[in-house]
Design an enzyme around this catalytic site. Structure first.
Site, short mmCIF file in Angstrom:
data_model
loop_
_atom_site.label_atom_id
_atom_site.label_comp_id
_atom_site.label_asym_id
_atom_site.label_seq_id
_atom_site.Cartn_x
_atom_site.Cartn_y
_atom_site.Cartn_z
N HIS A 125 -3.04 -5.08 11.14
CA HIS A 125 -3.82 -5.03 9.88
C HIS A 125 -4.15 -5.21 8.98
O HIS A 125 -4.89 -4.63 7.90
CB HIS A 125 -2.19 -5.42 9.12
CG HIS A 125 -1.81 -5.28 7.80
ND1 HIS A 125 -0.98 -4.54 6.80
CD2 HIS A 125 -2.24 -6.55 6.63
CE1 HIS A 125 -0.91 -5.22 5.79
NE2 HIS A 125 -1.68 -6.46 5.69
N GLU A 126 -4.63 -6.76 9.08
CA GLU A 126 -5.61 -7.46 8.84
C GLU A 126 -7.42 -6.56 9.05
O GLU A 126 -8.63 -6.58 7.66
CB GLU A 126 -6.05 -8.72 8.79
CG GLU A 126 -4.70 -9.66 8.80
CD GLU A 126 -4.44 -9.98 7.44
OE1 GLU A 126 -4.84 -9.95 6.13
OE2 GLU A 126 -2.75 -9.74 7.33
N HIS A 129 -7.86 -3.49 5.98
CA HIS A 129 -8.14 -4.40 5.10
C HIS A 129 -9.68 -4.36 4.82
O HIS A 129 -10.20 -4.09 3.78
CB HIS A 129 -7.48 -5.24 4.76
CG HIS A 129 -6.33 -5.66 3.95
ND1 HIS A 129 -6.00 -4.92 3.16
CD2 HIS A 129 -5.50 -6.28 4.61
CE1 HIS A 129 -4.52 -5.21 3.49
NE2 HIS A 129 -3.88 -6.53 3.38
N GLU A 187 -2.17 -3.01 0.93
CA GLU A 187 -1.00 -3.62 1.59
C GLU A 187 0.13 -2.36 2.64
O GLU A 187 0.13 -2.36 3.80
CB GLU A 187 0.33 -4.56 1.34
CG GLU A 187 -0.20 -5.48 0.98
CD GLU A 187 -0.65 -6.49 1.51
OE1 GLU A 187 -0.79 -6.37 3.54
OE2 GLU A 187 -2.31 -7.27 1.59
#
Length: 266
Positions: A125-126, A129, A187
């Site tokens: 997920h990070e 970004h 997100e």
């Protein structure tokens, strides 16, 4: 008020000439160069290391192992960066990835992520970004919004208490109507990218659901979704479930190709 709206749209329209496309096909406003973002990432990573003590040994080896496996599944542009990984001593369940190739995980998050697959969901997920250039988009959107409000203020001659109140109202509208929705969109997009990324790396994507169940169990009160920079846990898990069939197909392909990470949790 209509002319003010049109003026703001026109100002933002000038900025929209710097558009790119995210990995999910979404149009983006990106005004900053990769070099600028990478420099900002390096500065933020250095500052974080000054503010919190780092942890080595088994926790670092564990996070490094999972990160390395995820990085190997990245496109060449991101994969070939010299990724640096740090574990920080903090009870706050936080993690981040920064432009330029930096990953940080707090020890508080390692207590919530119960296995390598759940940790891969966080790291995927990070890094999602970073892949989607969300830092660039957020900074660019804020700059364009401030430019629009500044033009409105100058052109309308808003002076005195009444003008200040009007500008405060416009600023509130920009916060909740432009900046926060972009953050929630980021997100959700990072969830989608991270889900596929962890699956491509050979981590079980179903662990992402379990991770957010863990997060929900430990979290306290949260603001309404429309006032938050993050989707609600329910919205988040719903989005992950919607993409699970594709992620499972990617996971099976990765396993068949021999991508079977083995990162023992300390």
């Amino acid at each position: 008020m209509r002319w003010m709206h049109c003026l703001a749209i026109g100002t933002l329209g000038i900025a929209l000439t710097a558009c790119t496309t995210s990995p999910t096909g979404r149009s983006q406003l990106t005004l900053m160069s990769d070099d600028q973002l990478n420099q900002m990432g390096a500065q933020a990573f250095a500052q974080y290391q000054q503010e919190l003590p780092t942890v080595g040994g088994a926790p670092l080896r564990y996070v490094q192992c999972v990160t390395d496996a995820v990085v190997q599944a990245l496109p060449a542009r991101e994969r070939d960066q010299n990724w640096q990984v740090k574990v920080f001593e903090s009870e706050q369940a936080n993690a981040f990835a920064l432009p330029g190739g930096y990953v940080g995980i707090n020890t508080g998050l390692l207590e919530i992520a119960e296995n390598q697959d759940q940790l891969a969901a966080v790291i995927g997920h990070e890094i999602g970004h970073v892949m989607a250039r969300h830092a660039n988009e957020r900074a660019s959107t804020q700059s364009a919004t401030q430019l629009g409000l500044s033009v409105i203020s100058s052109a309308s001659g808003m002076q005195g208490p009444g003008g200040e109140q009007m500008m405060a109202a416009l600023g509130m509208g920009a916060q909740y109507g432009i900046l926060l929705p972009f953050s929630r969109r980021h997100e959700s997009e990072a969830d989608t990218i991270g889900l596929n990324l962890m699956a491509n790396a050979g981590f079980d994507p179903r662990a992402s659901i379990a991770l957010w169940e863990n997060m929900g169990a430990t979290g306290g009160g949260r603001p309404p979704a429309w006032m938050s920079t993050h989707p609600s846990h329910g919205q988040r898990m719903g989005g992950l479930e919607a993409g699970m069939d594709e992620a499972m197909a990617r996971y099976e392909q990765a396993r068949q190709a021999g991508r079977t990470p083995n990162c023992p949790r300390p």
